[in-house]
Design a protein around this motif. Structure first.
Motif, PDB file in Angstrom:
ATOM      1  N   LEU A   1       0.865  -1.169  -0.136  1.00  0.00           N
ATOM      2  CA  LEU A   1       0.168   0.037   0.093  1.00  0.00           C
ATOM      3  C   LEU A   1       0.859   1.240   0.076  1.00  0.00           C
ATOM      4  O   LEU A   1       0.309   2.162  -0.339  1.00  0.00           O
ATOM      5  CB  LEU A   1      -0.812  -0.105   1.272  1.00  0.00           C
ATOM      6  N   PHE A   2       1.892   1.060   0.364  1.00  0.00           N
ATOM      7  CA  PHE A   2       3.236   2.151   0.440  1.00  0.00           C
ATOM      8  C   PHE A   2       4.177   2.093  -0.967  1.00  0.00           C
ATOM      9  O   PHE A   2       4.792   0.916  -1.199  1.00  0.00           O
ATOM     10  CB  PHE A   2       3.988   2.276   1.585  1.00  0.00           C
ATOM     11  N   PRO A   3       4.127   2.988  -1.846  1.00  0.00           N
ATOM     12  CA  PRO A   3       4.818   2.971  -3.160  1.00  0.00           C
ATOM     13  C   PRO A   3       6.319   2.325  -2.998  1.00  0.00           C
ATOM     14  O   PRO A   3       6.581   1.433  -3.934  1.00  0.00           O
ATOM     15  CB  PRO A   3       4.937   4.226  -3.589  1.00  0.00           C
ATOM     16  N   PRO A   4       7.082   3.107  -2.089  1.00  0.00           N
ATOM     17  CA  PRO A   4       8.415   2.317  -1.900  1.00  0.00           C
ATOM     18  C   PRO A   4       8.280   1.006  -1.891  1.00  0.00           C
ATOM     19  O   PRO A   4       9.154   0.087  -2.498  1.00  0.00           O
ATOM     20  CB  PRO A   4       8.950   2.908  -0.816  1.00  0.00           C
ATOM     21  N   LEU A   5       7.732   0.538  -0.941  1.00  0.00           N
ATOM     22  CA  LEU A   5       7.424  -1.131  -0.687  1.00  0.00           C
ATOM     23  C   LEU A   5       6.951  -1.836  -1.713  1.00  0.00           C
ATOM     24  O   LEU A   5       7.293  -3.099  -2.087  1.00  0.00           O
ATOM     25  CB  LEU A   5       6.682  -1.267   0.530  1.00  0.00           C
ATOM     26  N   THR A   6       6.001  -1.024  -2.556  1.00  0.00           N
ATOM     27  CA  THR A   6       5.431  -1.734  -3.992  1.00  0.00           C
ATOM     28  C   THR A   6       6.419  -2.108  -4.416  1.00  0.00           C
ATOM     29  O   THR A   6       6.313  -3.094  -5.362  1.00  0.00           O
ATOM     30  CB  THR A   6       4.423  -0.885  -4.182  1.00  0.00           C
ATOM     31  N   LEU A   7       7.459  -1.330  -4.838  1.00  0.00           N
ATOM     32  CA  LEU A   7       8.449  -1.613  -5.842  1.00  0.00           C
ATOM     33  C   LEU A   7       9.446  -2.707  -5.229  1.00  0.00           C
ATOM     34  O   LEU A   7       9.917  -3.588  -6.205  1.00  0.00           O
ATOM     35  CB  LEU A   7       9.335  -0.105  -6.196  1.00  0.00           C
ATOM     36  N   VAL A   8       9.532  -2.701  -4.009  1.00  0.00           N
ATOM     37  CA  VAL A   8      10.288  -3.770  -3.510  1.00  0.00           C
ATOM     38  C   VAL A   8       9.762  -5.249  -3.721  1.00  0.00           C
ATOM     39  O   VAL A   8      10.557  -5.917  -4.030  1.00  0.00           O
ATOM     40  CB  VAL A   8      10.674  -3.607  -2.085  1.00  0.00           C
ATOM     41  N   TYR A   9       8.557  -5.044  -3.451  1.00  0.00           N
ATOM     42  CA  TYR A   9       7.676  -6.489  -3.845  1.00  0.00           C
ATOM     43  C   TYR A   9       7.972  -6.822  -5.288  1.00  0.00           C
ATOM     44  O   TYR A   9       7.950  -8.008  -5.474  1.00  0.00           O
ATOM     45  CB  TYR A   9       6.134  -6.061  -3.421  1.00  0.00           C
ATOM     46  N   VAL A  10       7.589  -5.765  -6.166  1.00  0.00           N
ATOM     47  CA  VAL A  10       7.869  -6.158  -7.708  1.00  0.00           C
ATOM     48  C   VAL A  10       9.203  -6.788  -7.747  1.00  0.00           C
ATOM     49  O   VAL A  10       9.200  -7.958  -8.672  1.00  0.00           O
ATOM     50  CB  VAL A  10       7.534  -4.999  -8.589  1.00  0.00           C
ATOM     51  N   LEU A  11      10.218  -6.259  -7.417  1.00  0.00           N
ATOM     52  CA  LEU A  11      11.538  -6.860  -7.587  1.00  0.00           C
ATOM     53  C   LEU A  11      11.750  -8.172  -6.876  1.00  0.00           C
ATOM     54  O   LEU A  11      12.382  -9.015  -7.273  1.00  0.00           O
ATOM     55  CB  LEU A  11      12.662  -5.760  -7.021  1.00  0.00           C
ATOM     56  N   ARG A  12      11.306  -8.461  -5.772  1.00  0.00           N
ATOM     57  CA  ARG A  12      11.371  -9.643  -5.213  1.00  0.00           C
ATOM     58  C   ARG A  12      10.706 -10.574  -5.465  1.00  0.00           C
ATOM     59  O   ARG A  12      10.784 -11.766  -5.488  1.00  0.00           O
ATOM     60  CB  ARG A  12      11.166  -9.465  -3.503  1.00  0.00           C
ATOM     61  N   HIS A  13       9.582 -10.287  -6.150  1.00  0.00           N
ATOM     62  CA  HIS A  13       8.279 -11.252  -6.328  1.00  0.00           C
ATOM     63  C   HIS A  13       8.108 -10.965  -8.043  1.00  0.00           C
ATOM     64  O   HIS A  13       6.848 -11.076  -8.225  1.00  0.00           O
ATOM     65  CB  HIS A  13       7.347 -11.409  -5.712  1.00  0.00           C
ATOM     66  N   TRP A  14       8.900 -11.139  -8.768  1.00  0.00           N
ATOM     67  CA  TRP A  14       8.680 -10.439 -10.141  1.00  0.00           C
ATOM     68  C   TRP A  14       7.794 -11.255 -11.131  1.00  0.00           C
ATOM     69  O   TRP A  14       6.765 -11.176 -11.582  1.00  0.00           O
ATOM     70  CB  TRP A  14      10.093 -10.336 -10.886  1.00  0.00           C
ATOM     71  N   ARG A  15       8.057 -13.042 -10.782  1.00  0.00           N
ATOM     72  CA  ARG A  15       7.340 -13.869 -11.508  1.00  0.00           C
ATOM     73  C   ARG A  15       5.586 -13.651 -11.218  1.00  0.00           C
ATOM     74  O   ARG A  15       4.910 -14.191 -12.002  1.00  0.00           O
ATOM     75  CB  ARG A  15       7.946 -15.155 -11.242  1.00  0.00           C
ATOM     76  N   VAL A  16       5.441 -13.328  -9.927  1.00  0.00           N
ATOM     77  CA  VAL A  16       4.002 -13.360  -9.467  1.00  0.00           C
ATOM     78  C   VAL A  16       3.589 -12.009  -9.969  1.00  0.00           C
ATOM     79  O   VAL A  16       2.316 -11.841 -10.437  1.00  0.00           O
ATOM     80  CB  VAL A  16       3.980 -13.646  -8.023  1.00  0.00           C
ATOM     81  N   ALA A  17       4.292 -10.922  -9.764  1.00  0.00           N
ATOM     82  CA  ALA A  17       3.769  -9.472  -9.993  1.00  0.00           C
ATOM     83  C   ALA A  17       3.917  -9.092 -11.561  1.00  0.00           C
ATOM     84  O   ALA A  17       3.023  -7.981 -11.932  1.00  0.00           O
ATOM     85  CB  ALA A  17       4.246  -8.464  -9.227  1.00  0.00           C
ATOM     86  N   ARG A  18       4.574  -9.758 -12.310  1.00  0.00           N
ATOM     87  CA  ARG A  18       4.713  -9.200 -13.757  1.00  0.00           C
ATOM     88  C   ARG A  18       3.431  -9.001 -14.290  1.00  0.00           C
ATOM     89  O   ARG A  18       3.257  -8.146 -15.209  1.00  0.00           O
ATOM     90  CB  ARG A  18       5.666 -10.103 -14.503  1.00  0.00           C
ATOM     91  N   LYS A  19       2.169  -9.816 -14.158  1.00  0.00           N
ATOM     92  CA  LYS A  19       1.162  -9.752 -15.051  1.00  0.00           C
ATOM     93  C   LYS A  19       0.276  -8.347 -14.664  1.00  0.00           C
ATOM     94  O   LYS A  19      -0.300  -7.679 -15.549  1.00  0.00           O
ATOM     95  CB  LYS A  19       0.198 -10.793 -14.569  1.00  0.00           C
ATOM     96  N   ALA A  20       0.563  -8.088 -13.435  1.00  0.00           N
ATOM     97  CA  ALA A  20      -0.138  -6.838 -13.106  1.00  0.00           C
ATOM     98  C   ALA A  20       0.650  -5.460 -13.333  1.00  0.00           C
ATOM     99  O   ALA A  20      -0.027  -4.708 -13.889  1.00  0.00           O
ATOM    100  CB  ALA A  20      -0.384  -6.832 -11.249  1.00  0.00           C
TER     101      ALA A  20
END
Length: 419
Positions: A36-55
């Protein structure tokens, strides 16, 4: 088309972000809250790219129609794009300062009453709420025998037990489902206190207190500021930028005085005028040096100077003529020429029958009509149509005008408001 592309792109971006947050919550509660916080959202995308890439891809696709739509908008209307990007639409609108200082507490017909317009002209005091043809709510008090012309102080005190020739109070209100306002009048059994002092060239200010009988649900108390004419002033001089018949009369009279190098100018009633406008061609009647003249006048509204007469070249010449003018000898007093304004007051013996028999005599004069249903129409008489209806026109401030037609059989009272 550009608006649809922009909205579609923004919608895709929003859907992608919501999907990304949902994926983060599926991963774990902590990642969901952190996304819910933009900096941590970017961290989540980098750590879990295979899950987050579709969104992320869905949000990226949204930028394509967004950029295309903004490009089309920039080519078609660059100012509109600049206004969107500057976020002016998100800021609260800046309200222009009110012309009058009106501070009233209370209600009219059981509803809160906050008038923006107030005037005391020709012995008629009016407080008006709303800018449309008919006011949403309005109080009118007729004080013809108690108020002097000009900016003289006003003192009026009326108690419920008083009798005799008292000021007439009129209420009117317009409901959303109505075309014409309802009106109520009374001339006794109320409380009124007015204490107004002159303020500036055309203003009165002071105390206002009005209490009507309980069935009217009207109580108003506070301070008011009123205009005493339809002119506006800036630094003590008439503001020619203000749209009103009186402004045009002032501009034309000033022009005629300089053109003919005389102060003996009496302007007749102007033809019907509609605002807003930038140009006007009028045929005016005036009495100049005891001679009746009919002149064509073309007026133009300048953004800086306001209303001016086209072809006015008499500023310098008029001053020179006045300086060189020799004071004429006094004319003999015998057989004086009657002034143009010495005609009979047409309000005397005015009636619906007289209006129908000679409508041209009352053209462009202000009048008030009450109908059998309790509605009120006020404006300038604009003739009788082919169906025999009385046509009244009312100017809107900055919005043109509107015409209303009333059948004579529906009229319970009709009143002429100008001589």
């Amino acid at each position: 088309m550009d608006a649809l592309l922009i909205l579609g792109g923004l919608l895709l971006i929003l859907v992608g972000l919501v999907w990304l947050v949902m994926l983060a919550f599926d991963t774990s509660l902590l990642w969901g809250l952190g996304s819910l916080f933009p900096p941590l959202t970017l961290v989540y995308v980098l750590r879990h790219w295979r899950v987050a890439r579709k969104a992320v891809v869905l949000s990226g696709l949204g930028f394509i129609p967004l950029i295309v739509g903004l490009t089309l908008l920039a080519n078609q209307d660059a100012q509109r794009l600049q206004a969107i990007l500057s976020l002016d639409w998100a800021r609260p609108p800046v309200q222009a300062p009110a012309e009058l200082a009106i501070h009233l507490r209370g209600s009219l017909n059981g509803q809160p009453f906050a008038p923006q317009q107030a005037e005391l002209i020709d012995g008629v005091l009016s407080l008006r709420e709303g800018e449309d043809v008919f006011a949403r709510r309005e109080v009118t008090i007729r004080l013809p025998n108690l108020v002097k012309n000009g900016n003289a102080p006003v003192r009026v005190d009326v108690l419920p037990q008083d009798s005799g020739n008292l000021p007439e109070v009129q209420l009117s209100w317009l409901l959303p489902e109505q075309e014409l306002p309802e009106a109520r009048r009374l001339n006794h059994a109320y409380t009124l206190h007015l204490k107004l002092e002159p303020q500036g060239p055309n203003k009165l200010a002071g105390d206002f207190h009005l209490v009507l009988p309980p069935q009217f649900k009207t109580t108003l108390s506070g301070t008011v500021e009123l205009f005493t004419d339809h002119l506006r002033y800036v630094d003590g001089k008439v503001d020619a930028r203000y749209d009103s018949r009186e402004t045009l009369e002032y501009v034309i009279t000033d022009y005629l005085k300089r053109r003919y190098a005389t102060q003996r100018v009496e302007l007749g009633i102007l033809p019907g005028v509609n605002f807003p406008a930038s140009n006007m061609s009028l045929s005016i009647e005036a009495r100049i040096n005891d001679r009746n003249e009919q002149l064509p006048v073309v007026l133009r509204k300048s953004p800086s100077r306001g209303w001016i007469v086209v072809g006015d070249r008499y500023q310098v010449e008029a001053k020179a003529e006045v300086a060189a003018e020799v004071k004429p000898e006094k004319a003999p007093a015998a057989n004086p020429v009657p002034a143009a304004n010495s005609s009979l007051d047409r309000r005397q013996r005015f009636s619906l029958e007289r209006l129908q028999s000679n409508p041209s005599r009352y053209m462009n004069l202000q009048m008030r009509i009450m109908t059998e249903r309790g509605s009120m129409v006020e404006g300038r008489f604009n003739g009788i149509d082919t169906d025999g209806q009385i046509v009244v026109q009312r100017n809107l401030k900055g919005q043109g005008g509107a015409s209303f037609a009333v059948l004579p059989a529906q009229i319970t009272s009709i009143e002429l408001l100008e001589p």
